[in-house]
Design a protein around this motif. Structure first.
Motif, PDB file in Angstrom:
ATOM      1  N   ILE A   1       0.801  -1.260  -0.110  1.00  0.00           N
ATOM      2  CA  ILE A   1      -0.009   0.004   0.051  1.00  0.00           C
ATOM      3  C   ILE A   1       0.884   1.437  -0.081  1.00  0.00           C
ATOM      4  N   ILE A   2       1.841   1.308   0.681  1.00  0.00           N
ATOM      5  CA  ILE A   2       2.869   2.415   0.958  1.00  0.00           C
ATOM      6  C   ILE A   2       3.541   2.756  -0.419  1.00  0.00           C
ATOM      7  N   ALA A   3       4.039   1.349  -1.103  1.00  0.00           N
ATOM      8  CA  ALA A   3       4.674   1.497  -2.417  1.00  0.00           C
ATOM      9  C   ALA A   3       3.449   2.176  -3.456  1.00  0.00           C
ATOM     10  N   ILE A   4       2.369   1.930  -3.545  1.00  0.00           N
ATOM     11  CA  ILE A   4       1.359   2.450  -4.293  1.00  0.00           C
ATOM     12  C   ILE A   4       1.190   3.850  -4.114  1.00  0.00           C
ATOM     13  N   THR A   5       0.823   4.108  -2.846  1.00  0.00           N
ATOM     14  CA  THR A   5       0.598   5.521  -2.488  1.00  0.00           C
ATOM     15  C   THR A   5       1.873   6.556  -2.808  1.00  0.00           C
ATOM     16  N   THR A   6       3.147   6.122  -2.521  1.00  0.00           N
ATOM     17  CA  THR A   6       4.053   6.953  -2.789  1.00  0.00           C
ATOM     18  C   THR A   6       4.316   7.110  -4.261  1.00  0.00           C
ATOM     19  N   PHE A   7       3.979   5.972  -4.916  1.00  0.00           N
ATOM     20  CA  PHE A   7       4.231   6.154  -6.630  1.00  0.00           C
ATOM     21  C   PHE A   7       3.584   7.105  -7.051  1.00  0.00           C
ATOM     22  N   VAL A   8       2.162   7.332  -6.533  1.00  0.00           N
ATOM     23  CA  VAL A   8       1.073   8.194  -6.860  1.00  0.00           C
ATOM     24  C   VAL A   8       1.674   9.670  -6.679  1.00  0.00           C
ATOM     25  N   ILE A   9       2.100   9.894  -5.186  1.00  0.00           N
ATOM     26  CA  ILE A   9       2.544  11.042  -4.766  1.00  0.00           C
ATOM     27  C   ILE A   9       3.878  11.480  -5.996  1.00  0.00           C
TER      28      ILE A   9
ATOM     29  N   LEU B   1       4.240  10.665  -9.000  1.00  0.00           N
ATOM     30  CA  LEU B   1       3.731  11.036 -10.371  1.00  0.00           C
ATOM     31  C   LEU B   1       3.276  12.670 -10.327  1.00  0.00           C
ATOM     32  N   LEU B   2       2.541  12.882  -9.320  1.00  0.00           N
ATOM     33  CA  LEU B   2       1.979  14.361  -8.932  1.00  0.00           C
ATOM     34  C   LEU B   2       3.157  15.077  -8.620  1.00  0.00           C
ATOM     35  N   SER B   3       4.286  14.759  -8.026  1.00  0.00           N
ATOM     36  CA  SER B   3       5.384  15.609  -7.723  1.00  0.00           C
ATOM     37  C   SER B   3       6.024  16.035  -9.264  1.00  0.00           C
ATOM     38  N   VAL B   4       6.033  15.052 -10.167  1.00  0.00           N
ATOM     39  CA  VAL B   4       6.887  15.148 -11.286  1.00  0.00           C
ATOM     40  C   VAL B   4       6.048  16.028 -11.955  1.00  0.00           C
ATOM     41  N   LEU B   5       4.822  15.831 -12.059  1.00  0.00           N
ATOM     42  CA  LEU B   5       3.739  16.855 -13.067  1.00  0.00           C
ATOM     43  C   LEU B   5       4.099  18.125 -12.520  1.00  0.00           C
TER      44      LEU B   5
ATOM     45  N   THR C   1       9.488  28.169  -5.890  1.00  0.00           N
ATOM     46  CA  THR C   1       9.367  27.457  -4.800  1.00  0.00           C
ATOM     47  C   THR C   1       8.617  26.093  -4.771  1.00  0.00           C
ATOM     48  N   ILE C   2       7.613  26.064  -5.556  1.00  0.00           N
ATOM     49  CA  ILE C   2       7.021  24.827  -5.732  1.00  0.00           C
ATOM     50  C   ILE C   2       7.837  23.912  -6.664  1.00  0.00           C
ATOM     51  N   ARG C   3       8.589  24.291  -7.312  1.00  0.00           N
ATOM     52  CA  ARG C   3       9.544  23.482  -8.087  1.00  0.00           C
ATOM     53  C   ARG C   3      10.605  22.859  -7.278  1.00  0.00           C
TER      54      ARG C   3
ATOM     55  N   PHE D   1      12.544  17.869  -4.404  1.00  0.00           N
ATOM     56  CA  PHE D   1      13.024  17.051  -3.452  1.00  0.00           C
ATOM     57  C   PHE D   1      11.860  15.851  -2.660  1.00  0.00           C
ATOM     58  N   LEU D   2      10.436  16.450  -3.125  1.00  0.00           N
ATOM     59  CA  LEU D   2       9.377  15.414  -2.885  1.00  0.00           C
ATOM     60  C   LEU D   2       9.485  14.302  -3.757  1.00  0.00           C
ATOM     61  N   ALA D   3       9.831  14.473  -4.918  1.00  0.00           N
ATOM     62  CA  ALA D   3       9.831  13.366  -6.328  1.00  0.00           C
ATOM     63  C   ALA D   3      11.060  12.587  -5.593  1.00  0.00           C
ATOM     64  N   VAL D   4      12.182  13.155  -5.287  1.00  0.00           N
ATOM     65  CA  VAL D   4      13.525  12.225  -4.817  1.00  0.00           C
ATOM     66  C   VAL D   4      12.863  11.146  -3.776  1.00  0.00           C
ATOM     67  N   PHE D   5      12.487  11.995  -2.814  1.00  0.00           N
ATOM     68  CA  PHE D   5      12.200  11.130  -1.355  1.00  0.00           C
ATOM     69  C   PHE D   5      11.019  10.233  -1.655  1.00  0.00           C
ATOM     70  N   THR D   6      10.045  10.675  -2.602  1.00  0.00           N
ATOM     71  CA  THR D   6       8.947   9.422  -3.025  1.00  0.00           C
ATOM     72  C   THR D   6       9.598   8.353  -3.618  1.00  0.00           C
ATOM     73  N   LEU D   7      10.555   8.675  -4.793  1.00  0.00           N
ATOM     74  CA  LEU D   7      11.101   7.620  -5.404  1.00  0.00           C
ATOM     75  C   LEU D   7      11.932   6.631  -4.601  1.00  0.00           C
ATOM     76  N   LEU D   8      12.668   6.971  -3.822  1.00  0.00           N
ATOM     77  CA  LEU D   8      13.340   6.200  -2.777  1.00  0.00           C
ATOM     78  C   LEU D   8      12.482   5.447  -2.143  1.00  0.00           C
ATOM     79  N   LEU D   9      11.445   6.207  -1.281  1.00  0.00           N
ATOM     80  CA  LEU D   9      10.480   5.335  -0.372  1.00  0.00           C
ATOM     81  C   LEU D   9       9.628   4.241  -1.297  1.00  0.00           C
ATOM     82  N   THR D  10       9.445   4.558  -2.503  1.00  0.00           N
ATOM     83  CA  THR D  10       8.651   3.771  -3.446  1.00  0.00           C
ATOM     84  C   THR D  10       9.407   2.448  -3.861  1.00  0.00           C
TER      85      THR D  10
END
Length: 259
Positions: free
Chosen positions: A140-148, A150-154, A163-165, A170-179
């Motif tokens: 479940i964590i893997a699926i959730t972080t993968f969705v996050i 994708l949204l971060s990359v978009l 600031t958003i970029r 950093f959020l994309a890097v973190f969620t990639l590692l966690l995924t």
């Protein structure tokens, strides 16, 4: 006369149906966890274990039922069966402290005292983190972080706000590692459940042989409740096992039960 016969049969059919239902009810019984729990609380450990075994057979694996089954066997002084079912519960609920504690207590009752093999500290730490959750939770964590991710990359690609970029990068890097970590953790648990080679010695004592034959040279003796690892099960009636220190030998297949 024909009409009378029909009327008689019509009157008897409900009675026959009731009798059939009663007969079926006498031969079929629905087992529930509550039944096992009640028997356990009444100190009827053999019957409690029987109910839990039937429940597992009918409804499939469940960590809590394996745990209760192990407790019943432990109370009935069936130490090998207790260890086996604590191990099975631990596969399904690797973070459950009650299972770990009771497994350690059951192991202390076995003849063979085995010390844990030495591990590099960071491997132990990683295994501890992986075992905090089970396979489903990590998936479940893997699926959730993968969705996050994708949204971060978009957001990073289409936002013009600096600031958003930065935040989304950093959020994309973190969620990639966690995924990646969550997927690996889930796969680790899946592999242990589906392809695990652990087994428990079920007989009071077993002599390991140098070859898969009763005439083979005696190598070592192990006792009930000892955890071993199956490394070759291609020989009919025999299993090659390995101990924690790498020692190997052949034992009769009937002397062990896979976790």
């Amino acid at each position: 006369m024909k009409n009378i016969t029909i009327y008689i049969l019509a009157a008897l059919l409900p009675c026959l149906a009731i009798a059939q239902d009663a007969e079926s009810g006498a031969t079929m019984q629905t087992f529930t966890k509550a039944m096992g729990d009640s028997l356990y609380m009444a100190n009827d450990y053999k019957e409690a274990a029987y109910v839990y075994e039937q429940l597992l057979s009918a409804e499939g694996e469940a960590a809590e039922v394996y745990y209760n089954l192990a407790n019943s066997y432990y109370k009935d002084n069936e130490i090998a069966k207790a260890v086996l079912n604590y191990e099975r519960a631990l596969l399904l609920a690797p973070a459950d402290e009650d299972v770990k504690f009771n497994l350690a207590i059951a192991r202390s009752k076995t003849v063979d005292k085995v010390s844990e093999p030495y591990e590099i500290f960071f491997i132990t730490w990683i295994e501890a983190v992986v075992n905090l959750l089970g396979m489903t939770a990590w998936a479940i964590i893997a699926i959730t972080t993968f969705v996050i991710l994708l949204l971060s990359v978009l957001l990073f690609l289409f936002s013009r706000n600096i600031t958003i970029r930065k935040v989304t990068f950093f959020l994309a890097v973190f969620t990639l590692l966690l995924t990646v970590f969550a997927n690996l953790a889930a796969l680790h648990h899946y592999h242990n459940m589906e392809n695990g080679n652990g087994a428990i010695i079920m007989l009071p004592s077993v002599t390991a042989k140098s070859t898969p034959d009763a005439s083979g040279t005696d190598l070592f003796v192990i006792h009930e409740g000892r955890k071993v690892y199956i490394c070759d099960d291609t020989m009919k009636g025999w299993k090659e096992i390995e101990l924690e220190d790498g020692t190997r030998g052949w034992v009769p297949a009937a002397s062990i039960e896979k976790i």
